[in-house]
Scaffold this motif. Structure first.
Motif, PDB file in Angstrom:
ATOM      1  N   THR A  51       6.904  -3.398 -31.845  1.00 36.59           N
ATOM      2  CA  THR A  51       5.690  -3.495 -32.679  1.00 36.59           C
ATOM      3  C   THR A  51       4.616  -3.077 -31.790  1.00 36.59           C
ATOM      4  O   THR A  51       4.801  -2.995 -30.535  1.00 36.59           O
ATOM      5  CB  THR A  51       5.235  -4.869 -33.283  1.00 36.59           C
ATOM      6  OG1 THR A  51       5.308  -5.794 -32.288  1.00 36.59           O
ATOM      7  CG2 THR A  51       6.426  -5.219 -34.246  1.00 36.59           C
ATOM      8  N   GLY A  52       3.439  -2.421 -32.290  1.00 37.40           N
ATOM      9  CA  GLY A  52       2.454  -2.143 -31.588  1.00 37.40           C
ATOM     10  C   GLY A  52       1.168  -1.782 -32.633  1.00 37.40           C
ATOM     11  O   GLY A  52       1.161  -1.662 -33.666  1.00 37.40           O
ATOM     12  N   LEU A  53      -0.022  -1.925 -31.866  1.00 37.44           N
ATOM     13  CA  LEU A  53      -1.389  -1.847 -32.752  1.00 37.44           C
ATOM     14  C   LEU A  53      -2.093  -0.784 -31.957  1.00 37.44           C
ATOM     15  O   LEU A  53      -1.960  -0.381 -31.012  1.00 37.44           O
ATOM     16  CB  LEU A  53      -2.311  -3.195 -32.785  1.00 37.44           C
ATOM     17  CG  LEU A  53      -1.653  -4.159 -33.265  1.00 37.44           C
ATOM     18  CD1 LEU A  53      -2.460  -5.461 -33.148  1.00 37.44           C
ATOM     19  CD2 LEU A  53      -1.598  -4.160 -35.110  1.00 37.44           C
ATOM     20  N   LEU A  54      -2.601   0.197 -32.921  1.00 33.92           N
ATOM     21  CA  LEU A  54      -3.243   1.433 -32.490  1.00 33.92           C
ATOM     22  C   LEU A  54      -4.787   0.926 -32.664  1.00 33.92           C
ATOM     23  O   LEU A  54      -5.187   0.879 -33.742  1.00 33.92           O
ATOM     24  CB  LEU A  54      -2.886   2.637 -33.247  1.00 33.92           C
ATOM     25  CG  LEU A  54      -1.279   2.830 -33.341  1.00 33.92           C
ATOM     26  CD1 LEU A  54      -0.902   3.796 -34.270  1.00 33.92           C
ATOM     27  CD2 LEU A  54      -0.692   3.311 -31.894  1.00 33.92           C
ATOM     28  N   ALA A  55      -5.697   1.039 -31.710  1.00 28.60           N
ATOM     29  CA  ALA A  55      -6.931   0.592 -31.347  1.00 28.60           C
ATOM     30  C   ALA A  55      -7.923   1.787 -32.191  1.00 28.60           C
ATOM     31  O   ALA A  55      -7.577   2.855 -32.250  1.00 28.60           O
ATOM     32  CB  ALA A  55      -7.324   0.674 -30.107  1.00 28.60           C
TER      33      ALA A  55
END
Length: 150
Positions: A128-132
């Motif tokens: 999973t990852g969040l894109l700023a």
């Protein structure tokens, strides 16, 4: 790149003339515009290489607009005899603005089929990852004194 639609603005002049009855001088003036943001093509959607399963993605959406020119002017009372300054003025020039909304990505919990498990996919923890989000632009201002015309 700013498209012609991104340059669209709705002009605004704040109605401060009613302050003239309360203030012992001419009221200040504020002139600006409301930018109309233009959405762009969502980013982050597309094929991935390397034989990986496509992750589920909440794409980032770019927005662009033109920050409007703003003028704020206020009269200066005559403090000294022979004063040659009439108003103080703050201005900001128009400038481009670009913003990108936050995004997220979640990988598949399944791997590609493997030969050692009779062609069935394996199970793994999804990545999973969040894109700023980003905001890019330039804001400048100028403060000056205005002399009377004449």
């Amino acid at each position: 790149m700013v498209t012609p639609a991104a340059a669209a603005q709705a002009p605004v002049e704040l109605p401060l003339r009613g302050l003239g009855m309360l203030l012992p001088m001419e009221p200040p003036t504020v002139r600006t515009a409301v930018p109309v943001p233009v959405p762009g093509t969502p980013m982050g959607l597309g094929a991935r290489g390397g034989g990986e399963v496509q992750p589920v993605t909440v794409p980032q959406a770019p927005l662009s607009a033109e920050l409007p020119q703003t003028e704020i002017a206020a009269p200066l009372p005559a403090l000294a005899e022979g004063q040659e300054v009439e108003r103080v003025q703050l201005t900001t020039p128009a400038s481009p603005l670009r913003a990108v909304t936050p995004g997220a990505t979640v990988g598949s919990p399944l791997t590609l089929p493997r030969g050692d498990s009779l062609g069935l996919p394996g199970v793994e923890l999804p990545r999973t990852g969040l894109l700023a989000p980003t905001l890019t632009g330039t804001v400048e201002s100028g403060l000056g004194l205005v002399r009377p015309r004449g």
